[in-house]
Design an enzyme around this catalytic site. Structure first.
Site, PDB file in Angstrom:
ATOM      1  N   GLU A   1      12.463   2.973  11.280  1.00 21.79           N
ATOM      2  CA  GLU A   1      12.333   1.515  11.203  1.00 21.79           C
ATOM      3  C   GLU A   1      13.636   0.925  10.680  1.00 21.79           C
ATOM      4  O   GLU A   1      13.989   1.161   9.521  1.00 21.79           O
ATOM      5  CB  GLU A   1      11.146   1.137  10.305  1.00 21.79           C
ATOM      6  CG  GLU A   1       9.809   1.570  10.888  1.00 21.79           C
ATOM      7  CD  GLU A   1       8.601   1.055  10.103  1.00 21.79           C
ATOM      8  OE1 GLU A   1       8.797   0.371   9.071  1.00 21.79           O
ATOM      9  OE2 GLU A   1       7.472   1.325  10.526  1.00 21.79           O
TER      10      GLU A   1
ATOM     11  N   ARG B   1       1.093   4.246   9.253  1.00 20.27           N
ATOM     12  CA  ARG B   1       2.419   4.771   8.963  1.00 20.27           C
ATOM     13  C   ARG B   1       2.968   5.481  10.195  1.00 20.27           C
ATOM     14  O   ARG B   1       2.250   6.217  10.879  1.00 20.27           O
ATOM     15  CB  ARG B   1       2.382   5.754   7.779  1.00 20.27           C
ATOM     16  CG  ARG B   1       2.404   5.078   6.411  1.00 20.27           C
ATOM     17  CD  ARG B   1       3.753   4.409   6.158  1.00 20.27           C
ATOM     18  NE  ARG B   1       3.820   3.695   4.900  1.00 20.27           N
ATOM     19  CZ  ARG B   1       3.558   2.400   4.743  1.00 20.27           C
ATOM     20  NH1 ARG B   1       3.172   1.672   5.775  1.00 20.27           N
ATOM     21  NH2 ARG B   1       3.681   1.829   3.566  1.00 20.27           N
TER      22      ARG B   1
ATOM     23  N   ALA C   1       1.121  -6.235   7.171  1.00 23.11           N
ATOM     24  CA  ALA C   1       0.882  -6.943   5.910  1.00 23.11           C
ATOM     25  C   ALA C   1       1.658  -8.255   5.834  1.00 23.11           C
ATOM     26  O   ALA C   1       1.681  -8.897   4.785  1.00 23.11           O
ATOM     27  CB  ALA C   1       1.278  -6.052   4.736  1.00 23.11           C
TER      28      ALA C   1
ATOM     29  N   THR D   1       0.805  -1.219   0.000  1.00 24.36           N
ATOM     30  CA  THR D   1       0.000   0.000   0.000  1.00 24.36           C
ATOM     31  C   THR D   1       0.838   1.268   0.000  1.00 24.36           C
ATOM     32  O   THR D   1       0.763   2.085  -0.912  1.00 24.36           O
ATOM     33  CB  THR D   1      -0.939   0.010   1.221  1.00 24.36           C
ATOM     34  OG1 THR D   1      -1.768  -1.145   1.177  1.00 24.36           O
ATOM     35  CG2 THR D   1      -1.817   1.250   1.210  1.00 24.36           C
TER      36      THR D   1
ATOM     37  N   HIS E   1       6.371  -3.841  12.259  1.00 27.86           N
ATOM     38  CA  HIS E   1       5.745  -3.604  10.951  1.00 27.86           C
ATOM     39  C   HIS E   1       5.264  -4.918  10.323  1.00 27.86           C
ATOM     40  O   HIS E   1       5.673  -5.307   9.230  1.00 27.86           O
ATOM     41  CB  HIS E   1       6.717  -2.888  10.008  1.00 27.86           C
ATOM     42  CG  HIS E   1       6.012  -2.107   8.929  1.00 27.86           C
ATOM     43  ND1 HIS E   1       6.509  -0.942   8.402  1.00 27.86           N
ATOM     44  CD2 HIS E   1       4.838  -2.320   8.278  1.00 27.86           C
ATOM     45  CE1 HIS E   1       5.693  -0.473   7.478  1.00 27.86           C
ATOM     46  NE2 HIS E   1       4.664  -1.300   7.385  1.00 27.86           N
TER      47      HIS E   1
END
Length: 527
Positions: free
Chosen positions: A260, A231, A284, A73, A281
């Site tokens: 990150e 985000r 996904a 995304t 993270h």
């Protein structure tokens, strides 16, 4: 020639296999920044996840690049401004990880409510403390969802099954739409005092950076809990730490971070706070999501390179509209007429008049016309619907679209302002791949002039068609050009007539007409 695609991040093999099956050449290899800069010029398309940083210098080196695809995304690892200026399409797969991100959000909400990670950690260290980790039910609590797109909607549906009341905010999604999936749409100032939990599902843009901050926390219930699987930076992390320490924030579930991996000093305290639930993270990171985004980006690339449509465009909404089968003939016509307009000189304004009442979608016409004009003016083949409007804005060229009372099927009229003068160019669509020029400044071409190949434009005063054609052919022959077709517009006795020659080989040079009485070279254009 098959499209050459480079994949530089770990993307499921189904992506490369599908591309190869559909005739693409694919290289899937991890490259250093230096290697990427050296090799990117050899590829038409690039597919990445989040590891590869597609910076301005990478895009500048990508001299043959048509499209950058993000298998996922967020596109914050792609310099969108630089890509747009270079005329490079950027696409993503926003639907591929929707369910995984929504489920991860729900898991963080439940984990915070019942202190599951903390209890698990202490048990593994040999402790048994039921009282310390007593939690709260989700039933009857209010969940505020900021961003009511695909992921926000799926979160709402799942948390409603827990008996949570769902409220939300989205400047794009109408209240009646969110009501259909059980979310009451409210302004932000009405949301803060009601929310027991807040989850954010918005892109990171200037308007959403630090959306959750000290001021917001001060307006919320004491003990409000926040979640971010979108985000890093949407929640002000230093503000979050202050409010966790004061107790104003009763818990946080973060899957994304400004850094990150996190390295700044304040992260040591933030990540180790007892009310913090954090994951690296993983929103996904499911096998299903990774398979889905790999399939989707491959399908989108194949559709794009075959010219069959456009899905997932991030920086070219007008291109997606223009590539529909209905609008493709209009795209060709508008771009070709724009190129003809460049013959007239430096324009400051172009008014586009649609003369066909059946044409419904006109949003792509300004980009199509000005891309043709700029290409005709500069010869730069990299100018397209992606970068045409930004370039036009830089040059101060204004464009507008109006509907005409005059009815003529598949016809467009351009009114161009050159200095203080105005000129008109009119054409109509002949097929999906070609437009016909029907007049320049009310001098018509009977039957229409096909706008294709290499065309050389002349004007003549008072000349008969035959003598004008002979003079032009003789002048072209001196330059070793042959005219495969010659056209002359209608003109009154004292008016200027337009002559156009289709020549081979292609040319952009001026044609010497010193021996041709009354004929003047204007310009050469490649269509």
């Amino acid at each position: 020639m098959p499209a050459k695609i480079l994949i530089t991040d770990p993307v499921d093999a189904v992506c490369a296999n599908y591309l190869i099956k559909n005739g693409c050449h694919v290289d899937q290899i991890k490259l250093s920044k230096e290697q990427l800069l050296e090799n990117i010029k050899n590829y038409d398309g690039l597919i990445v996840r989040s590891e590869t940083k597609v910076t301005a210098d990478v895009l500048q080196a990508a001299t043959n690049m048509k499209v950058v695809g993000r298998a996922g995304t967020g596109v914050d690892n792609v310099d969108l401004d630089a890509a747009t200026k270079r005329g490079i399409l950027v696409m993503n797969t926003p639907g591929g990880n929707t369910l995984s991100a929504a489920e991860h959000t729900c898991a963080l909400i439940a984990s915070m409510a019942r202190n599951i990670p903390q209890a698990c950690a202490t048990m593994k260290n040999g402790a048994w403390d039921r009282k310390l980790f007593s939690g709260n039910e989700l039933y009857g609590k209010t969940l505020a969802i900021l961003g009511l797109g695909r992921i926000g909607k799926e979160v709402a549906l799942r948390m409603q099954s827990y008996g949570m009341k769902t409220i939300g905010y989205d400047p794009i999604v109408p209240a009646e739409v969110s009501k259909e999936f059980g979310v009451e749409s409210l302004p932000l100032d009405k949301i803060w005092p009601q929310a027991d939990f807040i989850t954010v599902h918005v892109p990171l843009i200037p308007q959403t950076k630090h959306l959750i901050n000290d001021e917001v926390f001060s307006r919320c219930k004491k003990g409000v809990r926040v979640v971010n699987v979108a985000r890093g930076g949407i929640i002000d992390e230093e503000s979050l730490l202050r409010n966790l320490k004061s107790g104003q924030c009763g818990g946080a579930g973060l899957d994304v971070f400004v850094e990150e991996p996190p390295k700044s000093e304040y992260y040591k305290e933030l990540l180790n706070h007892p009310k913090m639930v954090c994951t690296p993270h993983l929103g996904a990171s499911t096998s299903e999501a990774q398979l889905r985004v790999a399939e989707e980006i491959a399908e989108q690339f194949v559709t794009f390179f075959k010219g069959e449509g456009l899905v997932g465009a991030v920086n070219a909404g007008s291109l997606a509209v223009a590539m529909s089968s209905t609008n493709k003939p209009w795209l060709i016509l508008a771009r070709s007429l724009g190129t003809v307009t460049s013959v007239l000189g430096a324009v400051s304004n172009i008014e586009i008049t649609v003369q066909d009442p059946n044409m419904k979608e006109t949003s792509f016409l300004p980009a199509a016309v000005v891309s043709g004009y700029l290409y005709g003016s500069t010869g730069d083949k990299n100018i397209n619907l992606i970068n045409a409007m930004p370039l036009a804005n830089e040059k101060g060229i204004k464009l507008s679209v109006v509907k005409s009372d005059t009815v003529e099927a598949k016809s467009l009229k351009l009114t161009a302002t050159v200095g203080t003068a105005k000129f008109t160019v009119v054409g109509k669509s002949a097929s999906d791949n070609m437009g016909l020029l029907t007049s320049i400044d009310e001098n018509s071409f009977p039957g229409g002039l096909p706008m294709d190949g290499s065309l050389v434009f002349f004007t003549g005063t008072g000349s008969q068609a035959g003598s004008g054609f002979s003079s032009i052919e003789a002048s072209l022959a001196k330059k070793n050009y042959a005219a495969s077709a010659l056209y002359r517009s209608t003109a009154g006795k004292d008016q200027v007539a337009w002559y156009v020659a289709r020549v081979t080989p292609d040319t952009k040079e001026a044609i010497d007409l010193s021996d041709a009485t009354g004929i003047k070279f204007i310009s050469s254009k490649k269509f």
